[in-house]
Design a protein around this motif. Structure first.
Motif, mmCIF file in Angstrom:
data_model
loop_
_atom_site.group_PDB
_atom_site.id
_atom_site.type_symbol
_atom_site.label_atom_id
_atom_site.label_comp_id
_atom_site.label_asym_id
_atom_site.label_seq_id
_atom_site.Cartn_x
_atom_site.Cartn_y
_atom_site.Cartn_z
ATOM 1 N N ALA A 1 0.837 -1.195 0.000
ATOM 2 C CA ALA A 1 0.000 0.000 0.000
ATOM 3 C C ALA A 1 0.877 1.251 0.000
ATOM 4 N N ALA A 2 0.369 2.300 -0.632
ATOM 5 C CA ALA A 2 1.122 3.553 -0.715
ATOM 6 C C ALA A 2 0.171 4.735 -0.659
ATOM 7 N N LEU A 3 0.701 5.851 -0.194
ATOM 8 C CA LEU A 3 0.007 7.125 -0.261
ATOM 9 C C LEU A 3 0.618 7.882 -1.431
ATOM 10 N N VAL A 4 -0.204 8.176 -2.437
ATOM 11 C CA VAL A 4 0.258 8.924 -3.601
ATOM 12 C C VAL A 4 -0.162 10.369 -3.408
ATOM 13 N N GLU A 5 0.790 11.282 -3.543
ATOM 14 C CA GLU A 5 0.523 12.709 -3.400
ATOM 15 C C GLU A 5 0.804 13.406 -4.725
ATOM 16 N N ILE A 6 -0.120 14.265 -5.106
ATOM 17 C CA ILE A 6 0.026 15.064 -6.324
ATOM 18 C C ILE A 6 0.104 16.516 -5.877
ATOM 19 N N LEU A 7 1.138 17.228 -6.311
ATOM 20 C CA LEU A 7 1.295 18.635 -5.968
ATOM 21 C C LEU A 7 0.842 19.463 -7.163
ATOM 22 N N LEU A 8 -0.357 20.051 -7.039
ATOM 23 C CA LEU A 8 -0.945 20.822 -8.137
ATOM 24 C C LEU A 8 -0.783 22.312 -7.903
ATOM 25 N N PRO A 9 -0.474 23.061 -8.950
ATOM 26 C CA PRO A 9 -0.375 24.510 -8.790
ATOM 27 C C PRO A 9 -1.766 25.133 -8.655
ATOM 28 N N VAL A 10 -1.824 26.228 -7.906
ATOM 29 C CA VAL A 10 -3.041 27.029 -7.838
ATOM 30 C C VAL A 10 -2.882 28.097 -8.912
ATOM 31 N N ILE A 11 -3.654 27.936 -9.993
ATOM 32 C CA ILE A 11 -3.544 28.839 -11.145
ATOM 33 C C ILE A 11 -4.928 29.316 -11.539
ATOM 34 N N GLY A 12 -5.130 30.615 -11.507
ATOM 35 C CA GLY A 12 -6.351 31.205 -12.049
ATOM 36 C C GLY A 12 -7.613 30.425 -11.753
ATOM 37 N N MET B 1 -4.868 6.870 -1.528
ATOM 38 C CA MET B 1 -4.268 5.637 -1.028
ATOM 39 C C MET B 1 -4.504 4.539 -2.059
ATOM 40 N N VAL B 2 -3.433 3.807 -2.374
ATOM 41 C CA VAL B 2 -3.527 2.725 -3.360
ATOM 42 C C VAL B 2 -2.936 1.458 -2.775
ATOM 43 N N ASP B 3 -3.448 0.315 -3.252
ATOM 44 C CA ASP B 3 -2.906 -0.972 -2.809
ATOM 45 C C ASP B 3 -1.624 -1.315 -3.552
ATOM 46 N N GLU B 4 -1.571 -0.977 -4.824
ATOM 47 C CA GLU B 4 -0.403 -1.211 -5.676
ATOM 48 C C GLU B 4 -0.172 0.028 -6.521
ATOM 49 N N ILE B 5 1.074 0.304 -6.857
ATOM 50 C CA ILE B 5 1.391 1.469 -7.698
ATOM 51 C C ILE B 5 1.533 1.004 -9.140
ATOM 52 N N ASP B 6 0.656 1.526 -10.001
ATOM 53 C CA ASP B 6 0.731 1.275 -11.437
ATOM 54 C C ASP B 6 1.534 2.433 -12.030
ATOM 55 N N GLU C 1 6.550 20.504 -15.111
ATOM 56 C CA GLU C 1 6.554 19.296 -14.291
ATOM 57 C C GLU C 1 5.522 19.414 -13.179
ATOM 58 N N ILE C 2 4.750 18.360 -13.014
ATOM 59 C CA ILE C 2 3.860 18.195 -11.867
ATOM 60 C C ILE C 2 4.476 17.063 -11.046
ATOM 61 N N VAL C 3 4.675 17.302 -9.768
ATOM 62 C CA VAL C 3 5.271 16.282 -8.911
ATOM 63 C C VAL C 3 4.182 15.336 -8.417
ATOM 64 N N ILE C 4 4.413 14.051 -8.633
ATOM 65 C CA ILE C 4 3.592 12.990 -8.058
ATOM 66 C C ILE C 4 4.567 12.082 -7.332
ATOM 67 N N ARG C 5 4.305 11.871 -6.042
ATOM 68 C CA ARG C 5 5.217 11.051 -5.249
ATOM 69 C C ARG C 5 4.420 10.015 -4.463
ATOM 70 N N ALA C 6 5.080 8.921 -4.129
ATOM 71 C CA ALA C 6 4.420 7.837 -3.398
ATOM 72 C C ALA C 6 5.256 7.466 -2.186
ATOM 73 N N THR C 7 4.579 7.211 -1.089
ATOM 74 C CA THR C 7 5.209 6.800 0.142
ATOM 75 C C THR C 7 4.560 5.507 0.617
ATOM 76 N N PRO C 8 5.361 4.465 0.900
ATOM 77 C CA PRO C 8 4.759 3.232 1.412
ATOM 78 C C PRO C 8 4.054 3.508 2.743
ATOM 79 N N ILE C 9 2.899 2.881 2.932
ATOM 80 C CA ILE C 9 2.147 3.072 4.174
ATOM 81 C C ILE C 9 1.700 1.723 4.723
#
Length: 97
Positions: A2-13, A62-67, A86-94
């Motif tokens: 399992a992993a927590l996937v985080e997406i860092l999105l810009p605040v734009i307009g 939260m995902v069970d497996e990272i595709d 670039e948009i940052v997407i990161r995963a951390t095992p949980i």
């Protein structure tokens, strides 16, 4: 794992429809999403001698497996939609407790 996937999105307009679409897509695919949008975070990074600043929204899934291939394509879609290099997407095992 399992992993927590985080997406860092810009605040734009005015991107409310894009944010709604992301909420819908991720909820349908993964069964839920957390959007930290009420108090945007501040991202800082160095670009040569200049310090750049962005307001960002953190999206968590939260995902069970990272595709990795699915996430790579999704990152490219987000980069095009938000006109970002670039948009940052990161995963951390949980471990669910």
């Amino acid at each position: 794992m399992a992993a927590l996937v985080e997406i860092l999105l810009p605040v734009i307009g005015n991107r409310e429809s894009a944010y709604r679409n992301i909420r819908k897509q991720l909820t349908e695919k993964f069964g839920g999403v957390t959007f930290h949008a009420n108090a945007p975070a501040e991202g800082l990074w160095k670009d040569g001698e200049e310090t750049e600043t962005d307001k960002i929204i953190v999206v968590e899934v939260m995902v069970d497996e990272i595709d990795r291939e699915w996430w790579r394509r999704y990152r490219q879609e987000l980069e095009a939609a938000f006109e970002q290099e670039e948009i940052v997407i990161r995963a951390t095992p949980i471990e669910r407790l």
